[in-house]
Enzyme design. Structure first.
Site, PDB file in Angstrom:
ATOM      1  N   GLY A  66      75.394  80.732  91.936  1.00 30.50           N
ATOM      2  CA  GLY A  66      75.265  82.150  92.226  1.00 30.50           C
ATOM      3  C   GLY A  66      75.920  83.102  91.255  1.00 30.50           C
ATOM      4  N   CYS A 125      72.026  67.274  93.713  1.00 30.90           N
ATOM      5  CA  CYS A 125      70.610  67.600  93.878  1.00 30.90           C
ATOM      6  C   CYS A 125      70.143  67.231  95.287  1.00 30.90           C
ATOM      7  CB  CYS A 125      69.771  66.871  92.840  1.00 30.90           C
ATOM      8  SG  CYS A 125      68.001  67.266  92.942  1.00 30.90           S
TER       9      CYS A 125
END
Length: 356
Positions: free
Chosen positions: A222, A104
């Site tokens: 993705g 993160c």
């Protein structure tokens, strides 16, 4: 126990398909929905900081329905002792895996010295993994400790640095790594931009699996289509879907059926199968809006999808909203799909198939 004690392996069939931990999204209602769509997928909680697990409202932060298994608790933090304590608490609540967030990039996470910035401190990550593995072993808990990380941070594109990070953490007992196959840029990009701007390099995840075949490697980042997800299985142990699983949840169902077998169900069949859970939650005082917010993408790209979202968005927050609202949205959507004589039907269906 020595530092070389290895965390338990995860059965390969449970690694093939998984849904990423996503802040503000993958709560227990979301995970129950995803489990209903994909019986074989591995699910992950939102990231929860170790301090919150230890001192916070566990009934909310660690909410877990039995149907969710196998499900992992993702922890944030950088203090080995606190992470070990949080791991023990998480497994006592029934979680099947403890995953440490090393990916993160948000400012708040960086300020707390955890998330992606931990990739600059491989020994601290290794110490944290070793502490969690030891704590669970001491309690006789056979639950794996795993890592979710990036390829590097900022402009560090050195394969040797990435491999050294993996090797250092693996030596501490971690054998499963989820690789979000892009760098994290810690300055100048928002968390959303960090999921889109840094270029994807799946080849690094593939090379890692080739050079360290004993490790379990999951590819993340993705992945938006059935074809893309399937291609990753040729090079790694599994594919982890993130936003695609949330915005187009029917993709999860299609992948589960294609990879594990079973009958492909319609969106309506799947949602109506969730009715007992939804009504049980309403009976416990849960507001319908907390569940339906996760359902809005079910008809993404389909005729009637906009009406489905509109009915739920406008009605779920109202007092007394119940299953009848969902049935209303479904009926309206299914009626729209039955109107075969409307113009541009082929275009509408074609765009929906392209998204899936």
């Amino acid at each position: 126990m020595t530092a070389m004690t290895v965390s338990p392996a995860i059965p390969p069939s449970q690694l093939r398909l998984s849904v990423a931990p996503m802040m503000d999204w993958t709560d227990t209602h979301c995970r129950v929905f995803h489990r209903h769509l994909a019986p074989h997928a591995r699910l992950y909680t939102e990231m929860v900081h170790a301090n919150a697990v230890i001192h916070g409202d566990r009934s909310r932060l660690l909410a877990l329905d039995p149907v969710e298994h196998p499900v992992a608790l993702q922890l944030g933090g950088s203090e080995p002792g606190l992470l070990a304590q949080a791991a023990q608490i998480g497994t006592a609540h029934g979680f099947d895996e403890i995953n440490l967030n090393c990916g993160c990039p948000s400012d708040r996470v960086q300020a707390g010295r955890f998330g992606a910035c931990l990739m600059r401190e491989p020994q601290l990550v290794a110490d944290s993994v070793a502490a969690m593995v030891a704590a669970l072993e001491d309690r006789g808990v056979d639950v794996p400790v795993t890592i979710k990380c990036r390829l590097g941070v900022d402009d560090d594109h050195d394969w040797g640095h990435f491999l050294a990070f993996i090797d250092t953490v693996a030596a501490a007992g971690c054998r499963m790594f989820v690789i979000h196959a892009r760098n994290a840029w810690l300055q100048g990009l928002s968390p959303k931009e960090n999921r889109e701007v840094p270029p994807l390099r799946y080849d690094w995840a593939y090379q890692l699996k080739r050079e360290r075949p004993q490790l379990q490697i999951i590819v993340n980042g993705g992945i938006a289509t059935h074809e893309e997800a399937t291609q990753h299985l040729e090079h790694a142990d599994g594919a982890m879907l993130g936003r695609a699983a949330y915005h187009d949840p029917y993709l999860l169902h299609r992948l589960d059926v294609a990879w594990f077998g079973g009958a492909l169900k319609t969106r309506g069949e799947l949602l109506r199968g969730l009715r007992p859970y939804i009504e049980s939650q309403l009976a416990r005082g849960v507001h319908l809006k907390h569940i339906t917010r996760h359902l809005l993408g079910l008809f993404a790209g389909e005729r009637g999808g906009r009406a489905f979202r509109q009915v739920l968005s406008e009605g779920a927050h109202k007092s007394g909203a119940d299953w009848s609202l969902i049935e209303q949205a479904l009926s309206l959507t299914e009626s729209s799909q039955d109107m075969r004589d409307e113009p541009a039907l082929g275009q509408t269906l074609g765009s929906g198939q392209a998204r899936a």
